[in-house]
Design an enzyme around this catalytic site. Sequence first.
Site, mmCIF file in Angstrom:
data_model
loop_
_atom_site.group_PDB
_atom_site.id
_atom_site.type_symbol
_atom_site.label_atom_id
_atom_site.label_comp_id
_atom_site.label_asym_id
_atom_site.label_seq_id
_atom_site.Cartn_x
_atom_site.Cartn_y
_atom_site.Cartn_z
ATOM 1 N N ALA A 134 0.829 -1.206 0.000
ATOM 2 C CA ALA A 134 0.000 0.000 0.000
ATOM 3 C C ALA A 134 0.864 1.257 0.000
ATOM 4 O O ALA A 134 1.393 1.666 1.041
ATOM 5 C CB ALA A 134 -0.914 -0.008 1.222
ATOM 6 N N GLU A 137 -1.874 7.104 -2.511
ATOM 7 C CA GLU A 137 -2.903 7.865 -1.782
ATOM 8 C C GLU A 137 -3.581 8.805 -2.768
ATOM 9 O O GLU A 137 -3.037 9.060 -3.854
ATOM 10 C CB GLU A 137 -2.254 8.695 -0.664
ATOM 11 C CG GLU A 137 -1.542 7.824 0.350
ATOM 12 C CD GLU A 137 -0.765 8.644 1.378
ATOM 13 O OE1 GLU A 137 -0.831 9.893 1.329
ATOM 14 O OE2 GLU A 137 -0.102 8.024 2.213
ATOM 15 N N ILE A 167 -5.714 -0.095 -3.701
ATOM 16 C CA ILE A 167 -4.761 -1.103 -3.239
ATOM 17 C C ILE A 167 -5.228 -2.502 -3.647
ATOM 18 O O ILE A 167 -6.320 -2.945 -3.257
ATOM 19 C CB ILE A 167 -4.567 -1.009 -1.702
ATOM 20 C CG1 ILE A 167 -4.135 0.411 -1.304
ATOM 21 C CG2 ILE A 167 -3.566 -2.060 -1.215
ATOM 22 C CD1 ILE A 167 -2.896 0.938 -2.018
ATOM 23 N N ARG A 267 8.781 -4.522 -12.212
ATOM 24 C CA ARG A 267 8.278 -3.964 -13.478
ATOM 25 C C ARG A 267 8.302 -4.929 -14.667
ATOM 26 O O ARG A 267 7.312 -5.029 -15.398
ATOM 27 C CB ARG A 267 9.016 -2.675 -13.824
ATOM 28 C CG ARG A 267 8.201 -1.494 -13.415
ATOM 29 C CD ARG A 267 8.873 -0.172 -13.534
ATOM 30 N NE ARG A 267 8.100 0.746 -12.698
ATOM 31 C CZ ARG A 267 8.560 1.843 -12.159
ATOM 32 N NH1 ARG A 267 9.808 2.179 -12.332
ATOM 33 N NH2 ARG A 267 7.785 2.609 -11.423
ATOM 34 N N ARG A 292 -12.995 -17.728 -42.351
ATOM 35 C CA ARG A 292 -14.000 -16.730 -42.755
ATOM 36 C C ARG A 292 -13.609 -16.087 -44.081
ATOM 37 O O ARG A 292 -12.411 -15.928 -44.354
ATOM 38 C CB ARG A 292 -14.105 -15.615 -41.714
ATOM 39 C CG ARG A 292 -14.887 -16.001 -40.489
ATOM 40 C CD ARG A 292 -15.198 -14.724 -39.741
ATOM 41 N NE ARG A 292 -15.841 -15.015 -38.467
ATOM 42 C CZ ARG A 292 -16.263 -14.083 -37.634
ATOM 43 N NH1 ARG A 292 -16.080 -12.817 -37.917
ATOM 44 N NH2 ARG A 292 -16.844 -14.415 -36.502
ATOM 45 N N GLN A 303 -4.494 -8.762 -47.788
ATOM 46 C CA GLN A 303 -3.346 -7.983 -47.324
ATOM 47 C C GLN A 303 -3.709 -7.005 -46.210
ATOM 48 O O GLN A 303 -2.913 -6.758 -45.307
ATOM 49 C CB GLN A 303 -2.699 -7.256 -48.499
ATOM 50 C CG GLN A 303 -2.015 -8.245 -49.445
ATOM 51 C CD GLN A 303 -1.304 -7.581 -50.594
ATOM 52 O OE1 GLN A 303 -1.284 -6.361 -50.710
ATOM 53 N NE2 GLN A 303 -0.721 -8.390 -51.456
ATOM 54 N N LEU A 363 -11.744 -7.022 -36.357
ATOM 55 C CA LEU A 363 -12.902 -7.925 -36.280
ATOM 56 C C LEU A 363 -14.211 -7.195 -36.581
ATOM 57 O O LEU A 363 -15.155 -7.791 -37.094
ATOM 58 C CB LEU A 363 -12.956 -8.546 -34.883
ATOM 59 C CG LEU A 363 -13.721 -9.856 -34.781
ATOM 60 C CD1 LEU A 363 -13.015 -10.945 -35.581
ATOM 61 C CD2 LEU A 363 -13.840 -10.295 -33.324
ATOM 62 N N GLU A 388 1.781 0.552 -11.227
ATOM 63 C CA GLU A 388 3.246 0.375 -11.105
ATOM 64 C C GLU A 388 3.996 1.380 -11.978
ATOM 65 O O GLU A 388 4.979 1.050 -12.647
ATOM 66 C CB GLU A 388 3.644 -1.063 -11.463
ATOM 67 C CG GLU A 388 3.211 -2.028 -10.395
ATOM 68 C CD GLU A 388 4.334 -2.931 -9.918
ATOM 69 O OE1 GLU A 388 4.009 -3.933 -9.321
ATOM 70 O OE2 GLU A 388 5.526 -2.625 -10.108
ATOM 71 N N GLY A 389 3.520 2.607 -11.964
ATOM 72 C CA GLY A 389 4.129 3.663 -12.761
ATOM 73 C C GLY A 389 3.393 3.779 -14.084
ATOM 74 O O GLY A 389 3.395 2.833 -14.885
#
Length: 428
Positions: A134, A137, A167, A267, A292, A303, A363, A388-389
């Site tokens: 944690a 904030e 968190i 990371r 398909r 292409q 798609l 994480e950044g």
Amino acid sequence: MNGGVYSLRMDFRLSAEQLEFQRHCHAFARDVMRPTAARYDREQTVPYDVIREARAWGLHGLPYLERVGRDESGVLNAIYAEELHWGCAGIGLAISGSSLAAAGIAASGTPEQAARWVPACFGTGDDISFGAYAVTEAGAGSDVSSLRTTARRDGDDWVLDGAKVFISNGGIADVNVVVATVDPALGHRGQASFVVAKGTPGLAMGKKEDKLGIRASQTAEIVLEGVRVPMGNLLGGLDRLERRLERARSGEPSRSSGALATFEVTRPMVGACAIGIARAAYEWTVDRLDGRADADGPLLEQQRVQQVLADVATEIEAARLLVWRAAWMGRNGVPMTGGQGSMSKLKAGDVAMWATTALMDLLGPEAGLADQPLEKWFRDAKIYQLFEGTAQVQRLVIARMQVADRRRAAADELAARADDAAAAARAA
Ligand SMILES: Cc1cc2nc3c(=O)[nH]c(=O)nc-3n(C[C@H](O)[C@H](O)[C@H](O)COP(=O)(O)OP(=O)(O)OC[C@H]3O[C@@H](n4cnc5c(N)ncnc54)[C@H](O)[C@@H]3O)c2cc1C
């Protein structure tokens, strides 16, 4: 870039052990995770049954940590993260998210604290436990130096007050590693990490978030009101903290903080998770389009389709190479002076978001339907540009490290040329 002497051997093939482990993780992801992924995504509940199965397969807790701990390449953990997130990113994070707390304890704690608290992040036997790390904030996520949660010393105890947001495992964690400020004037250098066990008076879960993606992973606020923990819960111990504060007060240049060191190690693994999502979306789309046809003929032979598939496949491979290199560097203690850990996470997160978007475009409208997995992978991908950044913050880290690296290289080259000139003068 190499200050030391490294082996010149290079071999991009996986070993027999790595291949066997990859197959094992993939079978778990395919047979156990995939069948439950849509339900947990819908319900946003903790997938205890899948975590128990992961334990039975040797993919959760101490047996797993011991296995990757023996891996000298560092790649085994990246293979695990990619395969589990190929299965389901939310469930994958529910299984592996405690590792962030465990890494925080291992990075900042004493060996005795690691021996006590790391196993408690996972539980043993049939008992499943969780860890939470944690830091964030409201108003202090990217800018970790402005944390407002305080830790005040009171005799042999510490008293923590504040609130943490977003968190992972918040509210369900048995072990909370809480980063708090002990001297606000010192910014991130005045922070320390504390273990707060579940049930400690004053610790409470705040709002549980209703999220866009990774919905099987619980994200919640943690509120700390007069939370009292003993001195033994200060990671690293009092002597080390006091020495660190003293260095900061005397103006000695900064070494990395515990929180920053933890993020650096983790990371590349976050990058591996993002690659798992991108690969899942890519493989599914190729299978979906196979067979398909439209008025211009079979789709996979057109292409316009091949252009997109080739770019997606190439970007996934490029991201994986960056992740595996950084994982290897981290495991083998090779300094990431050029920001290689951050590069790997930045690239993989951007690839996951871009690839899921490009594949949905390929798609067409059916890609957005809730009963198609592509829309879930698209939702799951976004967080890999945020936590994480954020991608923007990774770019700042990389740019700063690259500039410092370039300046070092230029100075080294100048010194080498001066040495050469002196040697030539002596010889003449
Ligand atoms: C699902 C989820 C799980 C999480 N789990 C955890 C966890 O377990 N533990 C934990 O501590 N935190 C966790 N977080 C928090 C997460 O790490 C932060 O949200 C993240 O670091 C961003 O911080 P912030 O929210 O304060 O955003 P801010 O820092 O306010 O950023 C807002 C925007 O501004 C940009 N920005 C900020 N500063 C700069 C700059 N200098 N230059 C350019 N752009 C900038 C950012 O890139 C972003 O786009 C989690 C978040 C989520 C959504």
